[in-house]
Motif scaffolding. Structure first.
Motif, short mmCIF file in Angstrom:
data_model
loop_
_atom_site.label_atom_id
_atom_site.label_comp_id
_atom_site.label_asym_id
_atom_site.label_seq_id
_atom_site.Cartn_x
_atom_site.Cartn_y
_atom_site.Cartn_z
N ARG A 107 0.84 -1.21 0.00
CA ARG A 107 0.00 0.00 0.00
C ARG A 107 0.87 1.25 0.00
O ARG A 107 1.67 1.47 0.90
N PRO A 108 0.70 2.13 -1.00
CA PRO A 108 1.51 3.36 -1.03
C PRO A 108 1.05 4.35 0.03
O PRO A 108 -0.12 4.40 0.39
N SER A 109 2.00 5.14 0.53
CA SER A 109 1.67 6.15 1.53
C SER A 109 1.13 7.40 0.84
O SER A 109 1.28 7.59 -0.36
N VAL A 110 0.48 8.26 1.63
CA VAL A 110 -0.06 9.52 1.12
C VAL A 110 1.04 10.57 1.15
O VAL A 110 1.79 10.68 2.14
N ALA A 111 1.15 11.34 0.09
CA ALA A 111 2.24 12.33 -0.01
C ALA A 111 2.14 13.41 1.05
O ALA A 111 3.14 13.83 1.63
#
Length: 376
Positions: free
Chosen positions: A284-288
């Motif tokens: 899961r990618p993190s939020v910028a």
């Protein structure tokens, strides 16, 4: 192993790449010929999986990365010995956040209101628990549950008398309690003046033609529709009458989609007798930009300003209405455009990815955490 996949499903290569060859196709356009060499099929709700699609194919596993299964002919699958799996609850949080975003836009503070919930499964149940945690009065209609499970269980008529009525019902056309056209002309007349009616379950649970006539008659009712009858070529006159409309994307948060993919990955691993080797948290990618500042003041106006910073529901409404306008001018094919809005839907992230900082009161903190935000 050859795996045919709806092109809108995320994390496919990351999850299934080690299991076989992946072929991506438009979900609504899949044909029997496409599956002649496939061992597994991964779909979303737009693909009707039945004998017509699967006959004489080698498919032995069907997974739908969605909560609902009304698009699967499960009797046929089981009769053919084809393993099938769904992803119950994968996007429940996404739909709940859609409800909150809609109510915030309509300036309808659920605190102090009576909220009626029709269908209290994965989505409705999560909404119910979130609201109860905030002290909201709830009424629930679900003939498959008991008061031991849901103390606020009551009749459909009682639920329709609520200030806010949220529908999260799967579509069934048979059995002891079919949901097809559960809300028709007679039920619409039971809604109280000024109420909000929101459907984020399945379109045909509301008789859309009856709803259009009800609104055309001048009914004092705010309607929010994410699902329609039929899709994708929906009633554009009805779209013009609703307060908010969207192209069946309430459950389309990127987090919900990823969860659905991962649940089907685990199901396919079980089917193959393998142990899952992937970790969703690692994929899961993190939020910028995860930080959001609390505006201060009374909780409700501040919450109204905060929610659109994470999810601006008005953009979904704008995109659908703009498509309808282009279609009226013969500049677009509405049905294809409806599907395109879903296919090209931006990566909406859920509130749990964000932390709220600032001088947050105890009351506001409780409400923010019920919405899913982290509070610092």
């Amino acid at each position: 192993m050859r795996i045919v996949v709806d092109e809108n499903i995320p994390l496919v290569e990351e999850c299934f790449g080690d299991l076989g060859e992946i072929v991506r196709l438009p979900g609504r356009e899949m044909t029997n010929e496409d599956l002649r060499g496939a061992d597994a099929l991964l779909v979303r709700s737009v693909t009707q999986v039945n004998a017509e699609l699967l006959r004489s194919t080698p498919v032995r596993f069907v997974g739908t990365c969605t909560i609902g299964i009304d698009h699967l002919d499960t009797a046929y699958l089981e009769n053919q010995g084809i393993t099938w799996a769904s992803a119950p609850g994968c996007n429940a949080n996404s739909v709940v956040e859609y409800v909150y975003a809609a109510l915030a836009h309509l300036n309808t503070d659920w605190a102090g209101k009576r909220v009626g919930i029709i269908g209290c499964g994965n989505v409705g149940g999560r909404l119910y628990r979130r609201l109860k945690a905030q002290g909201v009065e709830c009424r629930v209609y679900d003939p498959f549950l008991s008061t031991e499970q849901i103390p606020d269980l009551t009749s459909l008529t009682d639920v329709l008398g609520s200030d806010i009525v949220c529908m999260h019902t799967p579509l069934t056309r048979s059995g002891p309690h079919p949901s097809f056209h559960l809300v028709g002309a007679a039920q619409l007349r039971k809604l109280k003046p000024g109420a909000v009616l929101l459907n984020a379950g399945r379109g045909p649970v509301i008789d859309n033609q009856a709803l259009l006539k009800h609104l055309e008659s001048g009914a004092d009712l705010k309607v929010v529709l994410d699902v329609w009858e039929p899709e994708p070529d929906i009633s554009r006159p009805l779209l013009q009458r609703v307060a908010l409309g969207s192209p069946h994307i309430a459950g389309y948060s990127y987090d919900g989609k990823m969860q659905g993919t991962f649940m089907i990955y685990e199901a396919l691993c079980r089917h193959l007798g393998r142990s899952p080797e992937k970790d969703l948290n690692a994929l899961r990618p993190s939020v910028a930009d995860p930080e959001r500042r609390w505006a201060g003041g009374e909780p409700w106006p501040a919450i109204q300003r905060l929610i659109p910073e994470v999810y601006d529901i008005t953009e979904d409404d704008h995109q659908l209405r703009a498509l309808a306008e282009r279609a009226e001018q013969a500049q677009a094919d509405f049905a294809k455009g409806f599907d395109r809005l879903r296919k090209e839907y931006p990566k909406r992230r859920e509130c749990g990815n964000y932390r709220v900082t600032g001088d947050v009161s105890e009351d506001a903190q409780a409400r923010l955490e019920a919405l899913g935000f982290r509070v610092q």
